[in-house]
Design an enzyme around this catalytic site. Structure first.
Site, mmCIF file in Angstrom:
data_model
loop_
_atom_site.group_PDB
_atom_site.id
_atom_site.type_symbol
_atom_site.label_atom_id
_atom_site.label_comp_id
_atom_site.label_asym_id
_atom_site.label_seq_id
_atom_site.Cartn_x
_atom_site.Cartn_y
_atom_site.Cartn_z
ATOM 1 N N LYS A 1 9.490 -2.536 -13.168
ATOM 2 C CA LYS A 1 8.910 -3.261 -12.020
ATOM 3 C C LYS A 1 9.843 -3.132 -10.817
ATOM 4 O O LYS A 1 10.557 -4.075 -10.460
ATOM 5 C CB LYS A 1 8.645 -4.719 -12.403
ATOM 6 C CG LYS A 1 7.636 -5.401 -11.479
ATOM 7 C CD LYS A 1 7.120 -6.678 -12.093
ATOM 8 C CE LYS A 1 6.307 -7.532 -11.139
ATOM 9 N NZ LYS A 1 5.086 -6.904 -10.653
ATOM 10 N N TYR B 1 11.789 -6.595 -9.351
ATOM 11 C CA TYR B 1 11.284 -7.900 -8.917
ATOM 12 C C TYR B 1 10.398 -8.517 -9.981
ATOM 13 O O TYR B 1 9.973 -7.837 -10.924
ATOM 14 C CB TYR B 1 10.547 -7.775 -7.577
ATOM 15 C CG TYR B 1 9.146 -7.180 -7.647
ATOM 16 C CD1 TYR B 1 8.953 -5.819 -7.905
ATOM 17 C CD2 TYR B 1 8.015 -7.960 -7.455
ATOM 18 C CE1 TYR B 1 7.671 -5.280 -7.962
ATOM 19 C CE2 TYR B 1 6.734 -7.430 -7.504
ATOM 20 C CZ TYR B 1 6.575 -6.087 -7.760
ATOM 21 O OH TYR B 1 5.304 -5.557 -7.827
ATOM 22 N N ARG C 1 25.953 4.376 1.633
ATOM 23 C CA ARG C 1 24.797 5.178 1.255
ATOM 24 C C ARG C 1 25.218 6.469 0.561
ATOM 25 O O ARG C 1 25.977 7.263 1.127
ATOM 26 C CB ARG C 1 23.948 5.504 2.496
ATOM 27 C CG ARG C 1 22.672 6.259 2.154
ATOM 28 C CD ARG C 1 21.797 6.488 3.369
ATOM 29 N NE ARG C 1 20.539 7.120 2.982
ATOM 30 C CZ ARG C 1 20.387 8.438 2.856
ATOM 31 N NH1 ARG C 1 21.383 9.254 3.101
ATOM 32 N NH2 ARG C 1 19.208 8.934 2.487
ATOM 33 N N ARG D 1 10.936 -9.326 -19.101
ATOM 34 C CA ARG D 1 10.607 -8.053 -18.438
ATOM 35 C C ARG D 1 11.639 -7.722 -17.361
ATOM 36 O O ARG D 1 11.991 -6.554 -17.175
ATOM 37 C CB ARG D 1 9.198 -8.115 -17.833
ATOM 38 C CG ARG D 1 8.762 -6.763 -17.260
ATOM 39 C CD ARG D 1 7.324 -6.742 -16.833
ATOM 40 N NE ARG D 1 7.090 -7.688 -15.755
ATOM 41 C CZ ARG D 1 5.888 -8.041 -15.328
ATOM 42 N NH1 ARG D 1 4.803 -7.519 -15.883
ATOM 43 N NH2 ARG D 1 5.752 -8.906 -14.351
ATOM 44 N N LEU E 1 2.379 -0.737 -15.708
ATOM 45 C CA LEU E 1 3.266 -1.881 -15.913
ATOM 46 C C LEU E 1 2.703 -2.740 -17.057
ATOM 47 O O LEU E 1 1.516 -3.072 -17.045
ATOM 48 C CB LEU E 1 3.362 -2.721 -14.635
ATOM 49 C CG LEU E 1 4.340 -3.887 -14.764
ATOM 50 C CD1 LEU E 1 5.774 -3.381 -14.653
ATOM 51 C CD2 LEU E 1 4.083 -4.949 -13.725
ATOM 52 N N GLU F 1 -4.387 1.549 -13.773
ATOM 53 C CA GLU F 1 -4.326 0.113 -13.461
ATOM 54 C C GLU F 1 -4.667 -0.073 -11.990
ATOM 55 O O GLU F 1 -4.863 0.891 -11.257
ATOM 56 C CB GLU F 1 -2.936 -0.454 -13.779
ATOM 57 C CG GLU F 1 -1.800 0.224 -13.050
ATOM 58 C CD GLU F 1 -0.417 -0.284 -13.461
ATOM 59 O OE1 GLU F 1 -0.303 -1.417 -13.955
ATOM 60 O OE2 GLU F 1 0.566 0.470 -13.258
HETATM 61 N N1 PDD Z 1 1.993 -7.386 -9.698
HETATM 62 N N2 PDD Z 1 0.399 -3.658 -12.748
HETATM 63 C C1 PDD Z 1 1.071 -3.602 -11.596
HETATM 64 C C2 PDD Z 1 1.274 -2.285 -10.952
HETATM 65 C C3 PDD Z 1 1.578 -4.784 -11.002
HETATM 66 O O1 PDD Z 1 2.255 -4.721 -9.840
HETATM 67 C C4 PDD Z 1 1.332 -6.023 -11.643
HETATM 68 C C5 PDD Z 1 1.851 -7.322 -11.083
HETATM 69 C C6 PDD Z 1 0.613 -6.035 -12.850
HETATM 70 C C7 PDD Z 1 0.329 -7.292 -13.614
HETATM 71 O O2 PDD Z 1 1.499 -7.824 -14.188
HETATM 72 P P1 PDD Z 1 1.672 -9.394 -14.420
HETATM 73 O O3 PDD Z 1 0.520 -9.808 -15.265
HETATM 74 O O4 PDD Z 1 2.940 -9.496 -15.145
HETATM 75 O O5 PDD Z 1 1.661 -10.063 -13.072
HETATM 76 C C8 PDD Z 1 0.167 -4.824 -13.379
HETATM 77 C C9 PDD Z 1 2.512 -8.571 -9.067
HETATM 78 C C10 PDD Z 1 1.636 -9.768 -9.247
HETATM 79 C C11 PDD Z 1 2.835 -8.269 -7.606
HETATM 80 O O6 PDD Z 1 3.361 -7.197 -7.387
HETATM 81 O O7 PDD Z 1 2.592 -9.096 -6.727
#
Ligand code: PDD
Length: 283
Positions: free
Chosen positions: A147, A32, A99, A51, A203, A179
């Protein structure tokens, strides 16, 4: 009621359906992206698409999705839903197949859907006041660089932090801060801005990349290396970055107050610079 996008069609949100055999439902076999929208414009769309391609490649998805097609339906969703500020959520799964743990047929059509969600981004309360984070063990798999929609652990960790009076959780692996549950973690100590290097354990945030450039534009020194909880608790400032948080100050980590407990000056300057650049480059 919102208009959403599913496999080439625009539908009312209560008419949108996907198969119970979709691999996103059975195996979280889906990736996503969350792209923020300010003044009806998309922030950093191209880098989100890069990405997305990478995530799909790492999972050996069979097809690449054309970025212009994706941009078209993002824009149409923003328009149809008159979204001034918020996000467009995009999900792509491997597709629908009986499945089976073994992926024997990779030549299936991916399931693609997207929807908008309103959210205050520029004038958020968190950005004004700063957030409190607690720490928790990082129990995720070791491919956090992809992601995927495998988000149960971060969701439970964030919920737990709310129950304990915090706004988010920073995940710790081998004593180092990795993170946040859905954002990248940063600290500032002796005027040096520190964030962990991006590898398979976090990420690689799109906002993180942009903020690194903002820091350079402001002539701040950025160092990408691991930091511990003790480093974080003795930092002068701390903050998080993500598509929805932009740059959001962290004012408390577990029981320790960061700096004087108010959003720090460097953090505020970085947020301002990021907003300036993001809005200039929005499409
Ligand atoms: N999340 N680390 C993780 C685990 C994340 O899920 C996200 C983003 C980030 C930051 O990435 P970016 O700057 O590209 O948004 C870091 C999104 C916002 C979400 O899951 O809603």
């Amino acid at each position: 009621m919102r208009v959403v996008y599913v496999n080439g069609k625009y539908l009312k949100e209560d008419e949108a359906k996907i198969s119970i055999f979709d691999r996103s439902i059975l195996f979280s076999d889906s990736v996503y992206e969350v792209t923020s929208v300010v003044n009806k414009k998309l922030i950093d769309f191209d880098n989100h698409m890069k990405r997305l391609d990478r995530s799909m490649k790492e999972l050996h998805f069979s097809k690449k999705i054309n970025h212009t097609t994706i941009l078209d339906f993002h824009r149409k969703l923003v328009e149809e839903n008159n979204l001034q500020e918020g996000i467009v959520y995009l999900q792509i799964s491997r597709g629908v197949v009986d499945r089976d743990f073994t992926i024997t047929n990779n030549n299936i059509e991916p399931t693609i859907f997207a929807f908008t969600q309103e959210k205050k981004i520029l004038e958020s309360e968190n950005a004004k006041k700063g957030i409190k984070v607690m720490t928790t063990d990082d129990l995720r798999w070791k491919r956090c660089d992809i992601k995927t929609t495998q988000l149960l652990y971060p969701s439970l960790a964030k919920t737990d932090s709310f129950k304990k009076g915090f706004d988010d959780a920073w995940m710790i692996r081998n004593g180092f801060v990795m993170e946040g549950t859905s954002n990248n973690a940063w600290i500032i100590k002796n005027k040096i801005i520190l964030t962990r290097q991006s590898d398979n354990l976090i990420l690689g945030g799109i906002t993180r990349e942009a903020v690194t450039n903002c820091a350079k534009a402001l002539k701040y020194e950025v160092s990408t290396k691991p930091f511990t909880l003790v480093d974080a608790q003795s930092a002068d400032e701390a903050f998080i970055t993500s598509a929805t948080a932009f740059v959001t100050p962290v004012i408390k980590i577990n029981s320790s107050t960061v700096g004087d407990g108010k959003p720090g000056v460097f953090t505020k300057a970085l947020r301002e610079e990021y907003i300036k650049q993001a809005l200039n480059n929005a499409i």
